[in-house]
Design a protein around this motif. Structure first.
Motif, mmCIF file in Angstrom:
data_model
loop_
_atom_site.group_PDB
_atom_site.id
_atom_site.type_symbol
_atom_site.label_atom_id
_atom_site.label_comp_id
_atom_site.label_asym_id
_atom_site.label_seq_id
_atom_site.Cartn_x
_atom_site.Cartn_y
_atom_site.Cartn_z
ATOM 1 N N ASP A 499 55.299 67.339 76.328
ATOM 2 C CA ASP A 499 55.764 68.579 75.693
ATOM 3 C C ASP A 499 54.871 69.002 74.530
ATOM 4 O OD1 ASP A 499 57.955 68.622 77.406
ATOM 5 O OD2 ASP A 499 59.219 67.487 76.013
ATOM 6 N N TYR A 546 61.863 84.915 73.200
ATOM 7 C CA TYR A 546 62.631 84.385 74.326
ATOM 8 C C TYR A 546 63.813 85.293 74.647
ATOM 9 C CZ TYR A 546 65.794 81.379 76.948
ATOM 10 O OH TYR A 546 66.656 80.873 77.893
ATOM 11 N N GLY A 565 61.560 80.244 80.830
ATOM 12 C CA GLY A 565 61.857 79.216 81.809
ATOM 13 C C GLY A 565 62.476 77.974 81.183
ATOM 14 N N LEU A 566 62.241 76.816 81.844
ATOM 15 C CA LEU A 566 62.811 75.562 81.356
ATOM 16 C C LEU A 566 62.166 75.112 80.044
ATOM 17 C CD1 LEU A 566 63.085 73.573 84.717
ATOM 18 C CD2 LEU A 566 64.895 74.803 83.492
ATOM 19 N N ASP A 567 60.943 75.592 79.793
ATOM 20 C CA ASP A 567 60.293 75.208 78.543
ATOM 21 C C ASP A 567 61.038 75.716 77.326
ATOM 22 O OD1 ASP A 567 58.341 73.953 79.985
ATOM 23 O OD2 ASP A 567 56.907 75.613 79.880
ATOM 24 N N ALA A 568 61.874 76.739 77.491
ATOM 25 C CA ALA A 568 62.601 77.287 76.349
ATOM 26 C C ALA A 568 63.522 76.252 75.711
ATOM 27 C CB ALA A 568 63.414 78.508 76.785
ATOM 28 N N ALA A 569 63.867 75.183 76.448
ATOM 29 C CA ALA A 569 64.725 74.136 75.872
ATOM 30 C C ALA A 569 64.064 73.447 74.688
ATOM 31 C CB ALA A 569 65.075 73.107 76.947
#
Length: 699
Positions: A499, A546, A565-569
């Motif tokens: 990450d 976002y 997408g999932l990276d926003a977590a």
């Protein structure tokens, strides 16, 4: 099989090669074994000798088992407790350095107004910044505690005189001399410490010097020890030892077997070739005079003809140690009683390379005469000097020279030790030079660096050290990236190693340059900088991008739209990290009492770290143990004053740097370490770096 009793005595082995001394000791242990399940005790003065000795034992016996390796001071304190009982000898004395520091912190403000303490008042009055006076008082208390701790080992007679209100100094010959005016505070302060212990009902907690005197009195009177003593102890490779420790070992020799394996560069008595000879003429001499010639009668200007000048210039500390040994040495009597054929182990070869010629001259106490020197071979590189214009160039020359020597196949990386006066300043240069080749490249030289402080090696401690400077940090983007490189911190915020490129790209693109927020910048004295390009500013841009997309803006905030997408977590952990940094920036700016600092430190560790492996788990446990010990020291000294962050940070983290024998020294490659006098590990090739005037010898 019956095992004979180990006969008590004080045996000293001299030798000019450590390998021969180890062989002799191991042969002695083989011929005089202990009872089953009884452990052999070896005392060493450095982790290098400790590890080398364990490897040597394993190589000779197939395994190193039932062996305990300890520091002499720790073993002797345990012996004091065995002889006198734990009621007299506590595990931690209030006059030990750490608790004594905090007792001095409490007492010094009461004593400073007195006229004799003017030098200390002058030191404390030099600080101008807020909280600086308290920090300087802690630094001074730590230095004085270290000084008194050394007095307890080396000058117990001074402390005994000062406790009896005799403000004088005893010289080596017993003559008393008056204290200089600017040093009169020392006996006053020591008397105040003793009085404080009595007033607080801690008079029974004795210092090391007093415990030592009671220990000697009990052994000399023939009193049985409170707890049985071990059968044997071996002090291996000691080049010097305090007189107090040597006296204690000699006293233990009355009831147990004490063996000293001492490296000695010269086979003859050589105490008379250095200054102060009139004080060193002894009736008892372990080693013979060369050609029955008493060098104390030779004029100092002519001594270079009688011995190698290196022995006189470098041997003062070893000379004093050997003179002390002569006073206690019982080896001659034990040789007759125990039928020991040979004790001293010195080589017999002559001539050869330049280095060996120097060693032979020192061994045989010979002067530098042309007729005794052998012509050198053109390829003799046993002693080589290189001149370089910078520290980096020194390391590069070393790397090239090692590659050249390894190319012959006669030398391996594990055969090389490189010593420097200050390893911390050379470590980055060593890594940059020796890591320039991949491990699969034939030019790669395996190496390891020892003697670095724990904070220079452990990423968790580096991150903790940065956090404990948080109120004064500018919190640059690069510093946040370094913080996220700590695995324990990443684990706490649920971030993975893969990450990090994404997070670093976001931080750079969203504009985090420095500072956590406008408020944190104001706390640094920069109130007009505002929130622009701070952490809070960057996180708002990320969240807006976002939520609304790349082309949106709101309340003077321009969106950064690469989050999706999932990276926003990853926005969640980033937000949590920023909030906790802002919270602790406020908490750590306060001055707290030791109890509250302990609570804050434990909460800080919980908020920022979660162990990622066994090493992190051990380190977090050590941090907790050290913190508990620090609070116990403050409580024992009745110190409950508020402390600024700088004092707490220094007191907590410096306790992690205490020397021990648990750190690895022999790593299989080239060993880089600090240049220390006790590091007598026998390496075929010894290299020195940083030998500049002013750097070594240090003042």
């Amino acid at each position: 099989m019956s095992h004979p009793e180990i006969e008590p005595g004080f045996i000293v082995l001299h030798g000019d090669r450590l390998e021969w001394l180890s062989d002799a000791v191991l042969e002695w242990l083989r011929e005089h074994p202990l009872r089953p399940l009884e452990e052999e005790i070896f005392l060493v003065q450095s982790n290098g000798i400790a590890e080398w000795l364990q490897w040597t034992l394993a190589a000779h016996e197939g395994i190193c088992a039932a062996v305990r390796v300890a520091l002499p001071g720790r073993f002797l304190w345990e012996s004091y407790g065995r002889v006198l009982g734990t009621g007299i000898v506590s595990a931690r004395s209030p006059l030990d350095k750490a608790p004594l520091t905090w007792r001095l912190m409490r007492l010094l403000p009461e004593l400073l107004p007195q006229p004799d303490f003017a030098p200390l008042r002058h030191f404390l009055g030099q600080s101008q910044r807020p909280g600086g006076a308290l920090e300087r008082r802690w630094q001074m208390a730590a230095q004085i505690a270290d000084l008194f701790d050394q007095y307890q080992v080396y000058r117990g007679d001074w402390l005994a005189d000062w406790a009896a209100d005799q403000s004088s100094l005893r010289r080596g010959d017993g003559e008393r001399m008056a204290l200089p005016t600017d040093q009169r505070w020392q006996p006053r302060l020591w008397s105040a410490l003793r009085h404080d212990l009595q007033c607080r009902e801690q008079a029974q907690a004795l210092g090391r010097a007093q415990v030592h005197d009671q220990f000697l009195a009990a052994l000399n009177a023939g009193h049985p020890p409170a707890t049985p003593l071990p059968s044997r102890v071996i002090l291996f490779g000691a080049a010097t030892l305090p007189e107090q420790s040597l006296t204690a070992l000699a006293a233990l020799g009355q009831q147990m077997q004490v063996i000293l394996a001492v490296p000695n560069p010269c086979r003859y008595h050589w105490a008379d070739i250095v200054s102060g000879r009139e004080l060193l003429r002894r009736e008892r001499r372990r080693q013979a005079l060369r050609n029955d010639r008493d060098l104390s009668a030779v004029a100092p200007a002519d001594l270079h003809v009688e011995s190698n000048p290196l022995l006189a210039a470098w041997g003062r500390q070893g000379r004093d140690f050997l003179n002390l040994l002569d006073q206690f040495d019982e080896t001659a009597a034990l040789r007759q009683r125990m039928d020991i054929p040979r004790i001293d182990l010195f080589s017999e070869d002559q001539g050869g390379p330049l280095l060996r010629q120097l060693q032979v001259q020192i061994r045989d106490l010979e002067g530098i005469r042309p007729e005794t020197c052998t012509a050198l071979d053109d390829n003799d590189h046993s002693v080589v000097f290189h001149i370089a214009h910078s520290a980096l160039r020194e390391v590069q020359i070393l790397h090239d020279q090692l590659l050249d020597r390894f190319a012959t196949g006669k030398l391996q990386p594990r055969d090389v030790i490189v010593m420097v006066p200050e390893i911390g300043s050379f470590a980055p240069l060593i890594r940059a030079t020796f890591d320039q080749y991949d491990r699969k490249d034939k030019r790669y030289i395996p190496y390891h660096i020892v003697d670095l402080q724990a904070r220079d090696e452990q990423s968790l401690l580096q991150a903790l050290d940065w956090l404990l400077h948080l109120p004064e940090q500018r919190c640059r983007q690069s510093e946040i990236r370094d913080l996220l490189n700590c695995p324990a911190l990443r684990r706490r915020f649920a971030l993975e190693l893969e990450d990090l490129p994404i997070v670093q790209h976001w931080l750079a693109g969203a504009g985090w340059r420095w500072g956590l927020s406008a408020e944190q910048r104001a706390a640094l004295g920069l109130p007009h900088c505002g929130p622009q390009n701070s952490g809070e500013f960057a996180l708002q841009r990320l969240c807006l991008g976002y939520a609304n997309g790349d082309d949106s803006h709101f309340a003077d905030i321009e969106a950064y739209g690469e989050v999706g997408g999932l990276d926003a977590a990853l926005l969640g952990p980033l937000s949590q990290l920023l909030k906790r940094l802002e919270h602790w920036q406020h908490v750590l700016a306060e001055s707290l009492i030791p109890e509250h600092w302990g609570e804050a430190a434990r909460a800080l560790l919980t908020d920022f770290f979660s162990a990622s492996d066994d090493d992190d788990e051990v380190l977090l446990q050590n941090l907790e143990e050290v913190l508990r010990q620090w609070q116990a020291d403050c409580a024992a000294a009745d110190f409950n004053e508020v402390l600024p962050l700088a004092v707490f940070r220094g007191a907590w983290l410096e306790m992690l740097d205490a020397p021990d024998l648990g750190r690895s020294f022999l790593g299989g490659g080239v060993t880089f370490c600090t240049l220390l006098p006790m590091r007598a590990v026998p390496y075929p090739l010894v290299c020195l770096l940083g030998m500049n005037e002013g750097d070594y010898p240090r003042r």
